[in-house]
Design an enzyme around this catalytic site. Sequence first.
Site, short mmCIF file in Angstrom:
data_model
loop_
_atom_site.label_atom_id
_atom_site.label_comp_id
_atom_site.label_asym_id
_atom_site.label_seq_id
_atom_site.Cartn_x
_atom_site.Cartn_y
_atom_site.Cartn_z
N ARG A 189 0.26 -5.19 3.33
CA ARG A 189 -1.03 -5.64 3.88
C ARG A 189 -1.24 -7.09 3.51
O ARG A 189 -0.99 -7.50 2.39
CB ARG A 189 -2.13 -4.75 3.30
N LYS A 245 0.86 -1.18 0.00
CA LYS A 245 0.00 0.00 0.00
C LYS A 245 0.90 1.23 0.00
O LYS A 245 1.73 1.39 0.90
CB LYS A 245 -0.89 -0.04 1.25
N ASP A 302 -16.59 -0.39 -1.82
CA ASP A 302 -15.23 -0.82 -2.16
C ASP A 302 -14.40 -1.11 -0.92
O ASP A 302 -13.29 -1.63 -1.03
CB ASP A 302 -14.52 0.23 -3.03
N ASN A 303 -14.92 -0.77 0.24
CA ASN A 303 -14.20 -1.05 1.47
C ASN A 303 -14.86 -2.17 2.27
O ASN A 303 -14.60 -2.32 3.46
CB ASN A 303 -14.10 0.21 2.33
N ASP A 352 -9.23 -1.39 5.17
CA ASP A 352 -9.07 0.02 4.90
C ASP A 352 -9.24 0.90 6.12
O ASP A 352 -10.32 1.38 6.43
CB ASP A 352 -10.00 0.47 3.77
N GLY A 407 -0.43 7.77 -5.70
CA GLY A 407 -0.15 6.36 -5.42
C GLY A 407 0.69 6.15 -4.18
O GLY A 407 1.15 5.04 -3.91
N ARG A 444 -13.70 -7.26 -3.06
CA ARG A 444 -14.65 -6.42 -2.34
C ARG A 444 -16.04 -6.53 -2.95
O ARG A 444 -16.19 -7.02 -4.08
CB ARG A 444 -14.22 -4.94 -2.46
P1 AMP Z 1 -9.84 4.74 0.01
O1 AMP Z 1 -10.49 5.98 0.47
O2 AMP Z 1 -8.46 4.52 0.57
O3 AMP Z 1 -10.72 3.54 0.17
O4 AMP Z 1 -9.59 4.92 -1.56
C1 AMP Z 1 -10.60 5.19 -2.47
C2 AMP Z 1 -10.03 5.16 -3.87
O5 AMP Z 1 -9.07 6.20 -4.04
C3 AMP Z 1 -9.31 3.86 -4.22
O6 AMP Z 1 -9.52 3.57 -5.57
C4 AMP Z 1 -7.86 4.20 -3.96
O7 AMP Z 1 -6.99 3.38 -4.69
C5 AMP Z 1 -7.80 5.66 -4.41
N1 AMP Z 1 -6.73 6.41 -3.73
C6 AMP Z 1 -6.66 6.79 -2.44
N2 AMP Z 1 -5.53 7.46 -2.18
C7 AMP Z 1 -4.83 7.51 -3.34
C8 AMP Z 1 -3.56 8.06 -3.75
N3 AMP Z 1 -2.77 8.71 -2.89
N4 AMP Z 1 -3.20 7.90 -5.03
C9 AMP Z 1 -3.97 7.26 -5.92
N5 AMP Z 1 -5.16 6.73 -5.60
C10 AMP Z 1 -5.59 6.84 -4.33
MG MG Z 2 -10.49 1.61 -0.06
#
Ligand code: AMP
Ligand code: MG
Length: 483
Positions: free
Chosen positions: A174, A111, A250-251, A260, A124, A181
């Site tokens: 992780r 991650k 998605d979580n 997450d 990323g 999901r």
């Molecule tokens: P999350 O809120 O962590 O569940 O992420 C929601 C979406 O945003 C997922 O598709 C993640 O891969 C993407 N995402 C979150 N943070 C980043 C980041 N820093 N760079 C690229 N994608 C991100």
């Molecule tokens: Mg997520």
Amino acid sequence: MENHTTTWNWDHSYIRLNKLLFSEVTPTPVPQPELLIYNSKLACELGLKQKIDESLLAQLAGNLMNEGIHPIAQAYAGHQFGHFNILGDGRAILLGEHLTPTNERFDIQLKGPGRTPYSRNGDGRATTSAMLREYLISEAMHGLHIPTTRSLAVIKTGDEVYREYVSEGAVLTRVAASHIRVGTFQYAAKYLPKEELSIFCNYVIQRHYPEVANDTNPPLAFLKKVQDKQIDLIVNWMRVGFIHGVMNTDNMSIPGETIDYGPCAFMNTYHPSTVFSSIDRNGRYAFGNQPSIAQWNSACLASALIPIIHEDKEEAVKLCQEVINEFPVIYEQRWAKMMCSKLGVLEEQAEDAELIKELLTWMEENHADYTNTFLQLTHSSEDHTGIYASNEFQSWFTHWKKRIAIYSMHDVNKLLSSSNPKFIPRNHLVEKALYQAANLNDFELFHTLLEVVQTPYDEHPKYDHFQEPPLDGDVGYKTYCGT
Ligand code: AMP
Ligand code: MG
């Protein structure tokens, strides 16, 4: 301990699936990988080396993709705060599935390893603080005996990450039963033809719920199983006062693990409307809403499965509806049983509902601490102080004493101590530990807190003060997503 010298035992079953479900991608190398923490105990369980060596460090930093690693980013979709979006691993890369010596399969995912085709505008990357937070809270959840993804390591990258402020970047490893999901099914239903959706569903059934493979209607039985696992998970969250904070589809993991650790937090003062996430302005994911949101998410999974549940769409909807309608009924039963266990009540009786309700109402009216209130049950009334010495609480306590008098105290205490943690990762301590670790490179509090929350049902006399809620309560406490 000799057997902990094995390294990876990869398999890559996901890569054999439909190509639309993932993208082959390589992590972006980092300039100066430096180990912050390695989970030796988990490494042992996985059959990995107990100590991290240079090669493993380079792999977990995303710098060395050898020894059969086959990195991919997984595609998925999701309802985020109720709105459907196409997503995917934007800041995560799967190295593969590792088979343990006992033949258990775990996803090993980095991650924060750099951009992927799903990164959209994101970098990323992840901050050290956010990855240490995930490590700490996921290990606390494991210690609480709640299904969760695990954390194997956090490695500082030596790169800067730009958020509202400049931070140091880190990569977390992780470990999960899988990263499939509800949102993965939503994606598959949207982009794959029916036959391919069916193949994907069979794959997931074989991987996580093989017991339904020979059911008369495997996708329907699968929906029931996933819902069942989600119900158990939410009941567990409610048991310890955990607020996930971003229960987007998605979580929500298909194998039913907590996944997450973005804006999650533990509730101190009991109130069902408690919410800490800075982005959850309407309290969609508040503590008391978690069961109904899980049901909503289950309905999203059902929608995705409709084409393979029955030829006739109307019939499929009807079959799904029956399953989804069972959610609140099963949830209420299991929640009541769980609350009884928190009261040391060995066999539930009809009158217990009132006993539970009275206590929760009292807690809400008196701003009582959720965790510590249940710990009061093992003290005698002479030892009760503060709000617990009040007439209202004492009257409830007498009532409760009468209720459990029919059981042996030994059995009651055993149930109380296995249902009620003595320690939760208190928000103010988590923040302090993360600040000191990430900003001052001082890991002392982080390590002691981690040790205590990994064994939260045990006594830790030296750390009794970790049980105390913050003096000013949680006023103004906010958590942030995706940092
Ligand atoms: P999350 O809120 O962590 O569940 O992420 C929601 C979406 O945003 C997922 O598709 C993640 O891969 C993407 N995402 C979150 N943070 C980043 C980041 N820093 N760079 C690229 N994608 C991100
Ligand atoms: Mg997520």
